[in-house]
Design an enzyme around this catalytic site. Structure first.
Site, PDB file in Angstrom:
ATOM      1  N   GLY A 290      10.927  -0.513  -0.492  1.00  8.51           N
ATOM      2  CA  GLY A 290       9.667  -1.200  -0.750  1.00  8.51           C
ATOM      3  C   GLY A 290       9.649  -2.628  -0.222  1.00  8.51           C
ATOM      4  O   GLY A 290      10.689  -3.294  -0.249  1.00  8.51           O
ATOM      5  N   GLY A 292       8.033  -1.544   2.547  1.00 10.82           N
ATOM      6  CA  GLY A 292       7.935  -0.590   3.641  1.00 10.82           C
ATOM      7  C   GLY A 292       8.029  -1.128   5.048  1.00 10.82           C
ATOM      8  O   GLY A 292       8.023  -0.353   6.006  1.00 10.82           O
ATOM      9  N   GLY A 293       8.142  -2.447   5.224  1.00 11.28           N
ATOM     10  CA  GLY A 293       8.182  -3.004   6.572  1.00 11.28           C
ATOM     11  C   GLY A 293       9.389  -2.540   7.366  1.00 11.28           C
ATOM     12  O   GLY A 293       9.254  -2.042   8.493  1.00 11.28           O
ATOM     13  N   LYS A 294      10.580  -2.700   6.798  1.00 13.27           N
ATOM     14  CA  LYS A 294      11.786  -2.261   7.507  1.00 13.27           C
ATOM     15  C   LYS A 294      11.808  -0.742   7.643  1.00 13.27           C
ATOM     16  O   LYS A 294      12.261  -0.208   8.660  1.00 13.27           O
ATOM     17  CB  LYS A 294      13.042  -2.745   6.777  1.00 13.27           C
ATOM     18  CG  LYS A 294      13.239  -4.254   6.798  1.00 13.27           C
ATOM     19  CD  LYS A 294      14.558  -4.623   6.143  1.00 13.27           C
ATOM     20  CE  LYS A 294      14.689  -6.138   5.998  1.00 13.27           C
ATOM     21  NZ  LYS A 294      13.702  -6.677   5.019  1.00 13.27           N
ATOM     22  N   CYS A 409      17.210 -11.454   1.489  1.00 15.09           N
ATOM     23  CA  CYS A 409      16.425 -12.614   1.918  1.00 15.09           C
ATOM     24  C   CYS A 409      16.783 -13.816   1.055  1.00 15.09           C
ATOM     25  O   CYS A 409      15.931 -14.437   0.422  1.00 15.09           O
ATOM     26  CB  CYS A 409      14.935 -12.316   1.839  1.00 15.09           C
ATOM     27  SG  CYS A 409      13.931 -13.571   2.684  1.00 15.09           S
TER      28      CYS A 409
END
Length: 472
Positions: A290, A292-294, A409
């Site tokens: 979540g 979902g970008g990667k 991050c």
């Protein structure tokens, strides 16, 4: 009784209703949502701006000013609090939060923008009359008139302790970061004063919007056709919108063929996909997928090689976001709502595994400036078991000869190297591999074998990546 004639009374001035300024009212509403509901400005502000545009109250310049007022105030909140504290006769905790929000907006206009002094004060007092009432507007007026007596540099001379006496507290006040965050970033970055000041300054700059062209679904050339678009610095799929704008208005983004994704996040996915594995390369796992970008980028890269991606996310609503990001992926994939520390798949099932673990988010303070004021050192203790548990499962889930990417991050050493070192002690049949060659062209990657990206060096979020191979 006096024989003197009475002077005629001056007629009372008629009451003037405050004039509502839609831009500043919206900025105030956004700050209140951040303060009252622990909302994030990057989630609260877009719908407020959209509603204002639809009502006809806003144009592009209004939206830009409202955005600057909100983000500028949040980024410099620590500095502004120190200045306001010198201008009031009570502790700031005794000032009502809505009043403090109006004052902070006014201080940012006075010290952080080119708005003329008179306009900044009068507009803030009008805002106070609208949202607080006339009585408290007088207090706002008095405070802002004191603030207006000096510029930002002059105030910093007065309220920040000398660097030689207390370096961390000086940097905390000047660059508007909590002292513990300054200390943690400095420990991770290393070096002297110049480097940490460059990093803290970069945290207070507005980041450019970065898009990713998802392989097999969108082309970088298509995105470069957008206004003020430039190629990314490091990722071959990245495009930067140098003047901001509304990413959702880009057709490829609206259709899901491209997305908004920081270049550091893209590099993490690309490095894992490029890492050499021994033997087959058919099953990939994103264990913390979540929102979902990667997963969308990994899914597209997996499809190019005939591999299958399993995207796992514990929270069902976030799993839904992952499914939306992956919809239309050119190859096979599956999305499951599962606890990554208690997975439903068998050990050794995957050739490549990515775990971008939950963390304090100290690497994304450019995008979420309010996070620096919400996080506490004790939050690290709360994340530690989860981060170790997810990496442990990832190492159990990858087969011998396969590779795990541990990403976060946050540059905090307790969330990066400490986690990896602890798990390597538990898995003697695993070894770190050098991630630096897998980020071709990216400079200043340190001594390796892991990689720490930095806003001031790479123009990305402060993403951390360690690549680990199972050897037996």
């Amino acid at each position: 009784m006096s024989d003197q004639p009475r002077r005629p009374r001056r007629p009372a001035k008629p009451y003037r209703r405050p004039k509502k300024d839609p831009v500043r009212v919206l900025a105030f509403e956004a700050l209140r949502a951040v303060d009252e509901r622990d909302a994030y400005a990057n989630l609260v502000l877009p719908p407020l701006l959209r509603k204002a545009r639809e009502s006809g109250d806003f144009d592009a310049r209004d939206a830009a000013l409202a955005t600057e007022l909100v983000y500028g105030t949040l980024r410099r909140q620590g500095t502004y609090d120190a200045i306001v504290a010198a201008c009031v006769d009570r502790p700031l905790r005794e000032v009502d939060p809505p009043v403090l929000d109006v004052i902070s907006l006014g201080v940012h206009q006075l010290l952080g923008t080119r708005i003329p002094t008179h306009a900044a004060v009068s507009a803030s007092v009008e805002l106070a009359r609208v949202v607080l009432g006339d009585g408290r507007a007088k207090f706002v007026n008095a405070v802002l008139r004191k603030v207006a007596q000096d510029d930002l540099d002059g105030w910093l001379e007065r309220v920040a302790p000398p660097y030689d006496e207390d370096p961390e507290d000086h940097l905390a006040v000047v660059h508007s970061h909590p002292r513990w965050v300054v200390s943690a970033l400095w420990d991770s970055l290393g070096g002297g004063r110049a480097g940490i000041e460059e990093l803290l300054r970069a945290d207070n700059e507005r980041p450019q919007v970065t898009l990713v062209a998802r392989p097999g679904r969108a082309d970088v050339g298509e995105l470069l056709g957008e206004e003020a678009a430039e190629p990314g610095r490091w990722s071959p799929y990245a495009v930067r919108l140098t003047e901001g704008g509304e990413p959702g208005a880009v057709p490829a983004v609206a259709e899901g063929r491209a997305g908004v994704q920081d270049e550091g996040s893209q590099l993490v996915a690309l490095a894992l996909a490029s890492a050499p594995v021994e033997g087959r390369d058919r099953m990939w796992l994103d264990g913390c997928a979540g929102p979902g970008g990667k997963a969308a980028l990994l899914g597209a890269l997996a499809a190019e090689r005939g591999a299958v991606l399993l995207a796992s996310e514990k929270q069902p609503h976030r799993a839904g976001l992952v499914a939306k990001a992956l919809a239309g992926n050119p190859g096979p994939y599956q999305v499951v709502a599962a606890d990554g520390t208690r997975p439903p798949w068998r050990p050794g099932s995957f050739d490549r595994v990515l775990v971008d673990v939950p963390c304090t988010g100290l690497g994304a303070l450019r995008r979420r400036p309010e996070a620096r004021w919400r996080r506490r050192p004790e939050d690290l203790d709360g994340f530690a078991p989860l981060q170790r548990g997810l990496l442990r499962t990832a190492l159990e889930s990858v087969r011998v000869g396969g590779v795990v990417g541990y990403a976060t991050c946050s540059p905090h050493l307790a969330e990066t190297r400490a986690v990896v070192a602890d798990l390597l002690k538990q898995f003697p049949d695993a070894e770190l591999i050098d991630a630096r060659p897998l980020l071709p062209g990216v400079p200043d990657l340190g001594e390796g074998p892991d990689v720490q990206l930095w806003p001031h060096l790479h123009g990305t979020d402060a993403m951390y990546l360690a690549l680990i191979r199972r050897t037996g």
